[in-house]
Design an enzyme around this catalytic site. Structure first.
Site, PDB file in Angstrom:
ATOM      1  N   GLY A  15       0.839  -1.198   0.000  1.00  0.00           N
ATOM      2  CA  GLY A  15       0.000   0.000   0.000  1.00  0.00           C
ATOM      3  C   GLY A  15       0.875   1.249   0.000  1.00  0.00           C
ATOM      4  O   GLY A  15       2.056   1.201  -0.343  1.00  0.00           O
ATOM      5  N   ILE A  17       2.147   2.927   2.468  1.00  0.00           N
ATOM      6  CA  ILE A  17       3.286   2.849   3.384  1.00  0.00           C
ATOM      7  C   ILE A  17       4.358   1.942   2.796  1.00  0.00           C
ATOM      8  O   ILE A  17       5.544   2.279   2.758  1.00  0.00           O
ATOM      9  CB  ILE A  17       2.823   2.338   4.772  1.00  0.00           C
ATOM     10  N   CYS A 129       1.953   6.727  13.026  1.00  0.00           N
ATOM     11  CA  CYS A 129       2.638   7.946  12.576  1.00  0.00           C
ATOM     12  C   CYS A 129       2.453   9.052  13.621  1.00  0.00           C
ATOM     13  O   CYS A 129       3.381   9.794  13.930  1.00  0.00           O
ATOM     14  CB  CYS A 129       2.149   8.373  11.202  1.00  0.00           C
ATOM     15  N   ASN A 272       3.268  11.812   7.339  1.00  0.00           N
ATOM     16  CA  ASN A 272       2.890  10.631   8.125  1.00  0.00           C
ATOM     17  C   ASN A 272       3.622   9.389   7.643  1.00  0.00           C
ATOM     18  O   ASN A 272       4.117   8.598   8.441  1.00  0.00           O
ATOM     19  CB  ASN A 272       1.369  10.422   8.085  1.00  0.00           C
TER      20      ASN A 272
END
EC number: 1.2.1.10
Lengths: 301, 359
Positions: A15, A17, A129, A272
């Site tokens: 994804g 991240i 985050c 983040n």
């Protein structure tokens, strides 16, 4: 022990991240990204990882344990509910699991606060985050208050909608619980609240964390100095981390930080992703500097 | 309505009035309503036949915080008191994921909530997926609502509402959280949503530009069948659609609300006497908030911070609007006020103190 060969690492989860993590791993001379694993084939994330030059596989954690030699480090960038099974499958292999989901399974680490702990645990959890952005400041302010404790701590995270993927959206409850647990653990304050906003603003708003502490008698200049010192530490691994507000009014300390992603392929507002992934890579690099490869670790433990 | 002359109630289209006086009104009194206030108003609304009475912190379950204000009572206390005061009406609650959690929803269901609204900002419907799914097992009426809806185009809102239905919402709709809409905006959006879903459609107005009743009428005319309204308009900033006005207006237009007029007027009078220092007015800041598209509930925070810093709260609202803040981002007020203060100081130095004229 110094090493010449980079550690063999894999990213589980393709994804938002996971893909940013791949780009950061690729910049690190200590790490070699050998595999990116998604749930199903032909997802956009896996195609993206392949375009970055990584080997990719579908089938989730099965693909990670199928190889002949275990990975030295696996980054779990899936979701909080899936993490426990991933740990159960990887633990017997001696792999270091760096968990970027808010699962609360592994040992919670915030690099500038308890980074050394990461070397003592095989399952390291990076909180959230918001946790990575708030704990350094809150930990510093809690120490400043000693021997007393703040009466209450509140953390409000705002992330740009486009920087928050499906897993995080489904895990908002876990995100809140894990961030609250981390703040309690690192500050010693029992009464803690975490809140999350997703901002639909266009252009997207930078990642932001606002912290409020109820503390009688704080001095604004002293608070500002401690907050800035904590922020300077964080900037060593996340250069776009900055304090945007720091005030003391009516027995209440208010600190806001914003994180912009600097020098990466992700957009600037996605601080983040930047801060939690920078922490993940830092932990793996420290591990690389101290540990031999998986399979040869027994004599050290 | 029992005190108007109409022999054909059964033929008239039904509008369900949803009354968030005891939730949204909390914004106007810094979330400090006590048990006696809640009990008294809930009983009066029940006696008037208001079908749904919503209660809670202004931002919903789990939202008591420094960020928006700490409630006088815990959620559990509020729900227990109001449940007992509603022998007939259904009890409603509101939850915004990120502020409340699944645990808050389960507790509310145990307290006897009948209608549970899960909210998301305009384009973020998928944050409600898990919570709407959780409610599916409980038997309550789960609804999905989009806040700050003026920030999204009608087609996008319709898509998002359809997504909420796919997650299990049994009614969906939009909030005009900033009081920004004009009636034609509402007509366009409600028309798009009713075309996209086959469940009841909800509309919730704010009164920043004096349009709340007109917008609610536009919504009902365009096919919304659940309309939110509060006694005396008790709500954030300039307040909401005024309940005692919109009910008879809808009745005159031929809708059936099932509400008793005199008992409703009594509930409005009681609300004014017991819940609020004064009924909401459309203050200068509220007008600016509506024009700028900023959540009405920011009003008290902006006034407090502006007063402390000596900046014009109207400038603060326009700057917050430029940043497209959503409800929940109250922490940005401090940054904006600080920035404006240093701008003002610099400008005063540069131009000999002509002050900050807004462009």
């Amino acid at each position: 022990m110094p090493r010449s060969e980079p550690l063999r690492v894999a990213v589980l989860g393709a994804g938002l991240i996971g893909i940013d993590l791949v780009t950061k791993i690729q910049r690190s001379p200590a790490l070699s990204c050998e595999l990116v694993v998604g749930r199903t084939e032909e997802t956009r994330g896996l195609r993206h990882a392949a375009a970055l030059g990584c080997a990719t596989a579908a089938g989730g954690v099965d693909a990670l344990v199928a190889g002949r030699e275990p990975f030295d480090v696996v980054f779990d960038a899936t979701n909080a509910t899936a993490h426990a099974e991933h740990w159960a499958r990887l633990e017997p292999l001696g792999t270091l699991l760096v968990d970027l989901t808010p699962s609360r399974v592994g040992h919670m680490v915030v690099p500038t606060v308890n980074g050394a702990d990461a070397l003592l645990h095989r399952n390291v959890n990076l909180v959230s985050c918001g946790g990575q952005a708030s704990v350094p400041v809150l930990h510093a302010l809690a120490r400043l208050c000693r021997p007393r404790y703040p009466e209450y701590v509140e953390v409000v995270t705002t992330a740009a909608s486009v920087s928050v993927g499906r897993a995080t959206r489904l895990n908002l409850d876990e995100y809140i619980a894990t961030t609250e647990t981390a703040v309690r653990t690192f500050t010693g304050v029992a009464d803690v609240k975490a809140i999350v906003n997703l901002s639909p603003a266009r252009p997207p708003a930078p990642f932001r964390v606002a912290m409020s502490l109820v503390v009688p008698g704080a001095d604004e200049d002293t608070v500002a100095a401690h907050v800035e010192a904590a922020a300077a530490e964080v900037r060593r691994h996340t250069p776009g981390y900055r304090v945007t507000a720091c005030t003391v009014t009516d027995e209440r300390i208010f600190v806001a930080v914003e994180v912009t992603a600097a020098g990466d392929r992700i957009p600037r507002y996605a601080g983040n992703l930047d801060i939690i992934n920078a922490a993940a890579v830092l932990i793996a690099e420290r591990y690389a500097a101290r540990r031999p490869r998986a399979g040869a670790t027994e004599e050290l433990s | 309505m029992s005190r108007t002359v109409d022999e054909h109630a059964e033929d008239r289209p039904r509008i369900v009035i949803h009354d968030p006086t005891l939730r949204d009104g909390h914004h106007a009194v810094r979330h400090r309503l006590d048990a006696e206030q809640l009990r008294g108003y809930a009983a009066a609304a029940d006696a008037a036949g208001v079908p749904v009475v919503e209660v809670g912190h202004g931002n919903g379950l789990g939202a008591s915080s420094l960020q928006v204000g700490r409630a006088r009572l815990r959620d559990d206390e509020m729900l227990a008191v109001v449940r007992e005061a509603l022998p007939n009406s259904r009890m409603g609650v509101f939850m915004l994921p990120g502020w409340g959690t699944g645990d808050d929803l389960r507790r509310a269901v145990r307290h006897g909530a009948d209608v549970v609204r899960v909210a998301a900002h305009c384009t973020e419907a998928d944050v409600a997926e898990r919570h709407l799914d959780l409610l599916g097992e409980t038997g309550v009426e789960a609804q999905g609502v989009l806040l700050m809806s003026h920030m999204a185009e009608p087609g996008r809102l319709a898509e998002q509402c359809a997504a909420l239905v796919s997650y299990g919402a049994r009614a969906v709709g939009i909030f005009d959280s900033s009081g920004h809409y004009l009636p034609t905006d509402v007509t366009e959006r409600i028309t798009a949503i009713t075309a996209a879903v086959d469940v009841p459609v909800i509309f919730h107005a704010h009164n920043n530009l004096g349009m709340a009743v007109a917008n609610s009428v536009a919504a009902a005319t365009a096919g919304a069948t659940i309309v939110d309204a509060c006694a005396r308009g008790f709500g954030a900033g300039a307040g909401n659609t005024q309940l005692e006005v919109v009910v008879p207006v809808l009745e005159r237009m031929g809708f059936d609300t099932g509400i008793d007029l005199y008992a409703l007027l009594d509930a409005g009078d009681l609300a004014e006497r017991t819940l609020m220092p004064a009924p909401p007015t459309i203050s200068s800041e509220s007008i600016v908030s509506g024009l700028a598209g900023v959540f009405s509930g920011f009003k008290n925070r902006v006034l407090d911070a502006s007063r402390r810093a000596g900046v014009d709260p109207r400038d603060v609202f326009f700057e917050l609007g430029r940043r497209q803040v959503v409800a929940g981002q109250e922490d940005l007020i401090v940054d904006v006020v600080t920035e404006l203060r240093s701008d003002t100081t610099l400008r005063a130095r540069d131009d000999g103190g002509r002050g900050a004229a807004r462009s």
